[in-house]
Design an enzyme around this catalytic site. Structure first.
Site, PDB file in Angstrom:
ATOM      1  N   GLU A 250       0.888  -1.174   0.000  1.00 31.67           N
ATOM      2  CA  GLU A 250       0.000   0.000   0.000  1.00 31.67           C
ATOM      3  C   GLU A 250       0.916   1.211   0.000  1.00 31.67           C
ATOM      4  OE1 GLU A 250      -3.207  -0.009  -0.244  1.00 31.67           O
ATOM      5  OE2 GLU A 250      -3.720  -2.088   0.185  1.00 31.67           O
ATOM      6  N   CYS A 284      -2.782   9.112   2.439  1.00 34.13           N
ATOM      7  CA  CYS A 284      -2.415   8.649   1.100  1.00 34.13           C
ATOM      8  C   CYS A 284      -3.563   8.895   0.134  1.00 34.13           C
ATOM      9  CB  CYS A 284      -2.053   7.179   1.137  1.00 34.13           C
ATOM     10  SG  CYS A 284      -3.315   6.207   1.951  1.00 34.13           S
TER      11      CYS A 284
HETATM   12  P1  NAD Z   1       7.885   5.588   4.779  1.00 32.95           P
HETATM   13  O1  NAD Z   1       7.908   4.790   3.535  1.00 32.95           O
HETATM   14  O2  NAD Z   1       8.984   6.523   5.036  1.00 32.95           O
HETATM   15  O3  NAD Z   1       7.860   4.597   6.035  1.00 32.95           O
HETATM   16  C1  NAD Z   1       6.893   3.584   6.160  1.00 32.95           C
HETATM   17  C2  NAD Z   1       7.439   2.517   7.092  1.00 32.95           C
HETATM   18  O4  NAD Z   1       8.593   1.927   6.509  1.00 32.95           O
HETATM   19  C3  NAD Z   1       7.883   3.029   8.458  1.00 32.95           C
HETATM   20  O5  NAD Z   1       7.611   2.048   9.419  1.00 32.95           O
HETATM   21  C4  NAD Z   1       9.373   3.200   8.279  1.00 32.95           C
HETATM   22  O6  NAD Z   1      10.096   3.127   9.491  1.00 32.95           O
HETATM   23  C5  NAD Z   1       9.681   2.012   7.399  1.00 32.95           C
HETATM   24  N1  NAD Z   1      10.900   2.159   6.611  1.00 32.95           N
HETATM   25  C6  NAD Z   1      11.481   3.284   6.146  1.00 32.95           C
HETATM   26  N2  NAD Z   1      12.589   2.983   5.445  1.00 32.95           N
HETATM   27  C7  NAD Z   1      12.697   1.638   5.455  1.00 32.95           C
HETATM   28  C8  NAD Z   1      13.619   0.727   4.896  1.00 32.95           C
HETATM   29  N3  NAD Z   1      14.671   1.126   4.165  1.00 32.95           N
HETATM   30  N4  NAD Z   1      13.420  -0.583   5.103  1.00 32.95           N
HETATM   31  C9  NAD Z   1      12.374  -1.014   5.798  1.00 32.95           C
HETATM   32  N5  NAD Z   1      11.467  -0.204   6.366  1.00 32.95           N
HETATM   33  C10 NAD Z   1      11.622   1.109   6.190  1.00 32.95           C
HETATM   34  O7  NAD Z   1       6.458   6.285   4.820  1.00 32.95           O
HETATM   35  P2  NAD Z   1       5.874   7.275   5.939  1.00 32.95           P
HETATM   36  O8  NAD Z   1       6.534   8.587   5.751  1.00 32.95           O
HETATM   37  O9  NAD Z   1       5.902   6.628   7.279  1.00 32.95           O
HETATM   38  O10 NAD Z   1       4.346   7.333   5.516  1.00 32.95           O
HETATM   39  C11 NAD Z   1       3.879   8.157   4.534  1.00 32.95           C
HETATM   40  C12 NAD Z   1       3.734   7.398   3.231  1.00 32.95           C
HETATM   41  O11 NAD Z   1       2.873   6.274   3.402  1.00 32.95           O
HETATM   42  C13 NAD Z   1       3.090   8.223   2.148  1.00 32.95           C
HETATM   43  O12 NAD Z   1       3.751   8.010   0.929  1.00 32.95           O
HETATM   44  C14 NAD Z   1       1.661   7.681   2.085  1.00 32.95           C
HETATM   45  O13 NAD Z   1       1.012   7.896   0.866  1.00 32.95           O
HETATM   46  C15 NAD Z   1       1.885   6.254   2.376  1.00 32.95           C
HETATM   47  N6  NAD Z   1       0.640   5.617   2.852  1.00 32.95           N
HETATM   48  C16 NAD Z   1      -0.012   4.775   2.004  1.00 32.95           C
HETATM   49  C17 NAD Z   1      -1.199   4.200   2.409  1.00 32.95           C
HETATM   50  C18 NAD Z   1      -1.931   3.258   1.506  1.00 32.95           C
HETATM   51  O14 NAD Z   1      -2.792   2.552   1.999  1.00 32.95           O
HETATM   52  N7  NAD Z   1      -1.636   3.204   0.210  1.00 32.95           N
HETATM   53  C19 NAD Z   1      -1.724   4.475   3.673  1.00 32.95           C
HETATM   54  C20 NAD Z   1      -1.030   5.360   4.508  1.00 32.95           C
HETATM   55  C21 NAD Z   1       0.167   5.917   4.083  1.00 32.95           C
END
Ligand code: NAD
Length: 475
Positions: A250, A284
């Site tokens: 997602e 999102c």
């Molecule tokens: P992010 O991708 O920075 O982080 C998401 C998760 O991944 C966090 O737990 C983070 O610690 C972890 N993470 C970060 N780098 C990583 C790596 N290299 N390896 C493994 N894990 C890692 O996203 P965010 O800033 O926390 O959230 C915002 C984003 O999430 C936006 O792009 C938003 O659109 C998206 N989002 C999507 C949905 C959906 O259902 N499509 C829902 C909510 C948020």
């Protein structure tokens, strides 16, 4: 309050093995709310061990039992929704209404998947040649790694935990380091509901990359369910390819909102306000780009401006404000830079546009005359900024709406038949017609293109944690 600041491994709360901790910050005043345990790689391996040890007994637990445990978790969260909302508002910064809304949305995944746990179908058919019976069983995929973002810290966790547990999978949850307290609370709700040791584990490695990669490499881990940015999602897809781990992704969105010629302006503004300002724009599904037809443009902008004028900004924990803080000052500064770039690119700043001192606040903002293609229409804004692009031709609006690598969400406002026709032309996993909110545990949530793979919620959500086994019998 049940404030947990440790890791949860094998049914036990415990600090990380090297004893280090990180700060969890309240973005509305930048104070430290708590210091949460850092999980070492060794702790993450222990969490996978615990999930692996619990996998066979949990898969063999009667669906009715799994269902009732999830229902129990739903009952607990129903009674404690305000307590959970308090934690969400504290560490995420969102408004009280959004925090309470999320707590209730989150608990509904436990109820929905408690109902789905006992409805997993199988299949039994005769082969076309008539020589055998084809029996198809749906079995849990196995140990599942669940990674969640900070913007819906409770709902994104329950949207994964509930179907995984309903399907009979054991789990390791890795929440965002901005919002671990909410995730820990949700995990403790499952513990209190009676979910057996090892079925749910919680780790917070920092930085997450290397430890997550090592967990994905463990042969027992058969599934990664990730919600977060497209950028990190891509990286994790690569990591999963090495050991052929199944994924549900997602990812990011860049939702267009299209107001058609002669649309009824009042409901369009009401819908746009919900689609744009829910969660302070940090969703999102947030309407990132508002394409408004010339015939209704001025009326739409005037009403939207008046509606934004009525919004107040302040700490989420204080229920009197309509908008809370962004999750961090870094996020706030990113939003400010996008507004500045839009203005340099010719947009008019009608309202707002400034950060507010004291915390990670940003004023509700309205930009008009935005150029399609300028950064504010290509990046996920994730803040309370409405960017209006004027258009004259519906085909052109559809082209601009689809002109993105993302395809999560889209909104259309107008006469219903016309709006439906446009909805079908939009490249998005979800389209809202004449409404500003779509999320529902009973609906399949997810995107096309680079917004993701798979669906969460609905009848589809549990299938992400099941796989078929075909058994051939003599006819
Ligand atoms: P992010 O991708 O920075 O982080 C998401 C998760 O991944 C966090 O737990 C983070 O610690 C972890 N993470 C970060 N780098 C990583 C790596 N290299 N390896 C493994 N894990 C890692 O996203 P965010 O800033 O926390 O959230 C915002 C984003 O999430 C936006 O792009 C938003 O659109 C998206 N989002 C999507 C949905 C959906 O259902 N499509 C829902 C909510 C948020």
């Amino acid at each position: 309050m049940n404030l947990h600041t440790d890791l949860f491994i094998g049914g036990r709360w415990r600090p990380g093995s090297d004893g280090t901790r990180f700060d969890v910050t309240d973005p509305s005043d930048l104070t430290t709310v708590a210091r949460f345990a850092v999980a070492t790689e060794q702790d993450c391996m222990a969490a996978v061990d615990a999930a692996a040890a619990a996998a066979a007994p949990w898969a063999a637990t009667a669906p009715r039992t799994r269902s009732e445990l999830l229902r129990g978790a739903y009952e607990i969260l129903t009674a404690e929704a305000d307590e959970l909302a308090g934690l969400i508002a504290r560490e995420n910064g969102k408004s009280w209404a959004d925090a309470v809304g999320e707590a209730h949305y989150a608990k509904e995944f436990f109820r929905w998947f408690a109902e789905e746990a006992v409805r997993v179908p199988g299949d039994y058919r005769l082969s076309p040649a008539g020589d055998k019976r084809i029996v198809v069983d749906h079995r849990p995929v196995g140990v599942s790694l669940l990674i969640t973002p900070w913007n819906f810290p409770a709902a994104m966790a329950t949207r994964k935990l509930a179907p995984a547990l309903a399907a009979g999978c054991t789990t390791v949850l890795k929440p965002a380091d901005e919002t671990p307290l909410t995730a820990a609370y949700v995990v403790d709700v499952l513990r209190r509901a009676g979910v057996p040791d090892g079925v749910v584990n919680l780790v917070t490695p920092l930085p997450p990359g290397p430890a997550v990669k090592r967990m994905i490499d463990r042969p027992e881990v058969r599934k990664l369910s990730f919600t977060g940015s497209t950028e990190v999602g891509r990286e994790l897809l690569h990591a999963c390819a090495d050991s052929v781990v199944g994924t549900s992704m997602e990812l990011g969105g860049n939702a267009p909102l299209v107001v058609l010629p002669d649309a009824d302006v009042e409901p369009a503004v009401e819908g746009a306000l919900a689609a744009k300002m829910r969660n302070g724009g940090a969703a999102c599904t947030a309407a990132n780009r508002l394409y408004v037809h010339s015939s209704v443009h001025d009326g739409f902008v005037a009403r939207l401006d008046a509606a934004l004028a009525g919004l107040t900004t302040g700490p989420g924990i204080d229920g009197s404000y309509s908008l809370g803080a962004l999750v961090s000052t870094a996020e706030r500064d990113k939003v400010a830079a996008l507004v500045e770039a839009a203005v340099s690119d010719g947009a008019t700043l009608v309202r707002g546009g400034r950060a507010r001192p004291g915390g990670a606040f940003f004023e509700p903002t309205l930009l008009t005359g935005v150029r399609h293609g300028s950064a504010v229409t290509t990046a996920e804004i994730f803040g309370p900024v409405a960017a209006v692009v004027r258009y004259d031709d519906v085909d052109e609006a559809v082209r601009m709406a689809n002109d993105t690598e993302h395809g999560l969400m889209a909104y259309v406002f107008g006469e219903e038949r016309e709006a439906m026709a446009v909805a079908r032309r939009l490249e998005a996993g979800m389209v809202a017609v004449n409404r500003g909110v779509v999320s529902d545990p009973a609906a399949p949530f997810g995107g096309v293109k680079q917004s993701g793979l798979g669906r969460e919620g609905g009848f589809e959500g549990i299938r992400e944690f099941l796989e078929e086994q075909y058994i051939a019998l003599n006819a």
